[in-house]
Design an enzyme around this catalytic site. Structure first.
Site, PDB file in Angstrom:
ATOM      1  CG  HIS A 152      -1.770  -1.165   1.421  1.00 28.20           C
ATOM      2  ND1 HIS A 152      -3.095  -1.146   1.025  1.00 28.20           N
ATOM      3  CD2 HIS A 152      -1.542  -2.410   1.919  1.00 28.20           C
ATOM      4  CE1 HIS A 152      -3.645  -2.329   1.291  1.00 28.20           C
ATOM      5  NE2 HIS A 152      -2.720  -3.113   1.832  1.00 28.20           N
ATOM      6  NE  ARG A 180      -1.629   3.282   3.837  1.00 23.21           N
ATOM      7  CZ  ARG A 180      -2.330   2.167   4.045  1.00 23.21           C
ATOM      8  NH1 ARG A 180      -3.291   1.789   3.229  1.00 23.21           N
ATOM      9  NH2 ARG A 180      -2.065   1.418   5.093  1.00 23.21           N
ATOM     10  CG  ASP A 199      -5.806  -5.837   0.499  1.00 28.70           C
ATOM     11  OD1 ASP A 199      -5.976  -6.927   1.055  1.00 28.70           O
ATOM     12  OD2 ASP A 199      -5.056  -4.951   0.952  1.00 28.70           O
ATOM     13  CG  HIS A 254      -8.944  -8.483   2.638  1.00 28.14           C
ATOM     14  ND1 HIS A 254      -7.916  -7.870   3.307  1.00 28.14           N
ATOM     15  CD2 HIS A 254      -9.951  -8.599   3.545  1.00 28.14           C
ATOM     16  CE1 HIS A 254      -8.277  -7.625   4.557  1.00 28.14           C
ATOM     17  NE2 HIS A 254      -9.510  -8.059   4.730  1.00 28.14           N
ATOM     18  CG  ASN A 272      -7.916  -7.181   8.852  1.00 26.86           C
ATOM     19  OD1 ASN A 272      -8.051  -8.371   9.099  1.00 26.86           O
ATOM     20  ND2 ASN A 272      -8.873  -6.435   8.333  1.00 26.86           N
ATOM     21  CG  ASP A 316      -1.002  -6.373   3.969  1.00 26.42           C
ATOM     22  OD1 ASP A 316      -1.256  -5.343   3.321  1.00 26.42           O
ATOM     23  OD2 ASP A 316      -1.840  -6.919   4.725  1.00 26.42           O
ATOM     24  N   PRO A 362      -5.341  -0.881  11.215  1.00 28.95           N
ATOM     25  CG  PRO A 362      -6.573  -2.371   9.881  1.00 28.95           C
ATOM     26  CD  PRO A 362      -6.572  -0.956  10.415  1.00 28.95           C
ATOM     27  N   GLY A 363      -2.331  -2.687  10.446  1.00 29.17           N
ATOM     28  CA  GLY A 363      -1.265  -2.794   9.448  1.00 29.17           C
ATOM     29  C   GLY A 363       0.084  -2.371   9.972  1.00 29.17           C
TER      30      GLY A 363
HETATM   31  O1  DOR Z   1      -3.576  -4.656   8.111  1.00 30.55           O
HETATM   32  C1  DOR Z   1      -4.021  -4.308   7.037  1.00 30.55           C
HETATM   33  N1  DOR Z   1      -3.853  -3.053   6.575  1.00 30.55           N
HETATM   34  N2  DOR Z   1      -4.727  -5.184   6.311  1.00 30.55           N
HETATM   35  C2  DOR Z   1      -5.371  -4.826   5.187  1.00 30.55           C
HETATM   36  O2  DOR Z   1      -5.972  -5.655   4.575  1.00 30.55           O
HETATM   37  C3  DOR Z   1      -5.370  -3.419   4.755  1.00 30.55           C
HETATM   38  C4  DOR Z   1      -4.180  -2.706   5.236  1.00 30.55           C
HETATM   39  C5  DOR Z   1      -4.262  -1.217   5.075  1.00 30.55           C
HETATM   40  O3  DOR Z   1      -4.660  -0.746   4.006  1.00 30.55           O
HETATM   41  O4  DOR Z   1      -3.869  -0.506   5.992  1.00 30.55           O
HETATM   42 ZN    ZN Z   2      -5.744  -7.344   2.866  1.00 27.05          ZN
END
Ligand code: DOR
Ligand code: ZN
Length: 423
Positions: free
Chosen positions: A75, A77, A165, A192, A289, A316, A330-331
């Site tokens: 990602h 952003r 996703d 996802h 996640n 991820d 999350p992430g």
């Molecule tokens: O932990 C995660 N963050 N899982 C995801 O599927 C999306 C991602 C996010 O975009 O931050």
């Molecule tokens: Zn995902």
């Protein structure tokens, strides 16, 4: 211009030996234990070596030359949340982590719903930063889970992947129709797998239920496509496109994927470094996640890596600010951590060979993205990563190029330092 890499350990999915690699104008032209160098030409006035032939002699020290990595899941952003990451910082952190190709998720603002939008960022990445960005587009418009009419206008083979996703598509009828369209157009669906009904109460069930559903619907959709195509009256598992599961994290989900593969279905999956490096035990509740799981899940994932049920390791990479994390986003970031975490946990502890790791971090994902990289053989792009395997170091998030610093691995000790990415 030619460059000779000599006396270095060369590792890809099928080779691991001390030798030499010759590169000419960005393409590998020879790989062998010994490659002759031309006599050095001295340029008289300056006494310099011929700069058209560079020799890099690593004198057999503990450095390894691998094909540069490819990440199927990151990602950046950009646009919308560029304060967390933008194309420039995303490419920089990718390169520092040994990656020369990344597949970006579409959950930006605006969401990537069209090929035109995707092409723009892909071209910009190539022009400005020299690496390959593939921008995936959404399965449903704006990731709302309902409208997929934008997929109907795509030409066959025009794009590689679609994904929602971050959410997944909850409605079975919508999902099945998306599979049918993707089968016809040869698009891989990146799933996802999260059944939102259970997200608040049971994240294991959420992943398992959706994994089962997607496998079932994918099978049904292929039969549907086979029936409607007279040339394919007999069902064939490789009818066209395939289903790829993102960030698989439970032992049950990986078992279902293994079973579908045994039945001959074209189902693949990726696993993240964090899901094999850490459990949710010992008070580690870093939010991601799918969530960090149990030791028995890690054991099942590693076993699936050994048996090639797992096709790729994907980061991820999910940058967030400190405030976002405090509010529960999350992430975690991952591009500069993937190799050291995987090398330390998987190779150094003896679960996998370095060749097996390279296959999942480079060869397989590069093939899936249809790139001419991922192996060190004649004719492939000279996209390499050099690492010092036995260099132990402490992860320091403030040395990283990502704009975000969200990782639970700051301060831990790892092996396998990336020292150079060549592209
Ligand atoms: O932990 C995660 N963050 N899982 C995801 O599927 C999306 C991602 C996010 O975009 O931050
Ligand atoms: Zn995902």
């Amino acid at each position: 211009m030619q460059t000779l890499y000599k006396n270095i350990r060369i590792v890809d999915d099928t080779q691991d030996f001390m030798g030499c690699v010759l590169v000419e104008n960005g393409i590998v032209t020879k790989v062998a234990e010994l490659i002759d160098e031309p006599a050095y030409e001295i340029i008289p006035a300056y006494g310099l070596y011929n700069s058209n032939f560079i020799v890099r002699d690593f004198t057999g020290e503990n450095v390894v030359l691998m094909p540069a990595f490819t990440d199927l899941h990151a990602h950046f952003r950009d646009p919308g949340f560029t304060y967390k990451e933008d194309l420039e910082s995303g490419c920089a952190t990718a390169i520092k982590g040994g990656y020369t190709a990344v597949n970006l998720m579409p959950n930006t603002n605006p969401v990537y719903n069209s090929v035109e939008q995707a092409k723009e960022i892909e071209n910009k990445a190539k022009e400005l930063f020299g690496i390959t960005v593939n921008q995936t587009i959404s399965m449903t418009k704006d990731l709302e889970g309902i409208n997929f009419s934008h997929l109907k206008n795509l030409k066959k083979d025009e794009i590689l992947f679609v994904t929602d996703d971050g959410k997944g598509v909850q409605d079975d009828t919508v999902m099945k129709q998306i599979f049918e369209i993707c089968n016809e157009k040869n698009i891989t669906v990146m799933s996802h797998a999260e059944d939102a009904k259970y997200s608040a109460t049971d994240m294991r069930k959420a992943e398992n239920e959706m994994t089962a559903r997607d496998i079932r619907l994918n099978k049904e959709s292929r039969m549907q496509n086979a029936k409607s195509n007279t040339a394919n009256l007999i069902f064939k598992s490789n009818l066209s496109s395939h289903l790829h599961f993102c960030h698989v994290s439970t032992k049950e989900a990986i078992e279902m994927i293994a079973q579908a593969q045994k039945e001959g279905f074209n189902v693949t999956c990726e696993v993240t470094p964090h899901h094999i490096f850490a459990t949710d035990e010992e008070g580690n509740h870093y939010r991601v996640n799918p969530p960090l799981r149990k030791q028995e899940d890690i054991d099942a994932l590693i076993n699936a890596m050994q048996n090639e049920v797992v096709f790729a390791i994907a980061t991820d990479h999910a940058p967030h600010t400190e405030e976002d994390k405090e509010q529960g986003a999350p992430g975690m970031i991952g591009l500069e951590l993937a190799f050291p975490l995987c090398y330390t946990k998987l190779v150094r502890s003896g679960f996998l060979t370095l060749s097996q790791l390279v296959k999942m971090m480079s060869t397989n994902p590069s093939a899936m993205m249809k790139l001419n990289k991922g192996k060190i053989v004649k004719g492939m792009n000279a996209e390499f990563v050099i690492a010092e395997l036995e260099q132990e170091y402490i992860i320091d998030v403030f040395t990283m190029a990502s704009k975000s610093k969200n990782t639970p691995f700051d301060g831990i000790s790892v092996f396998g330092k990336i020292v150079e990415t060549i592209f």
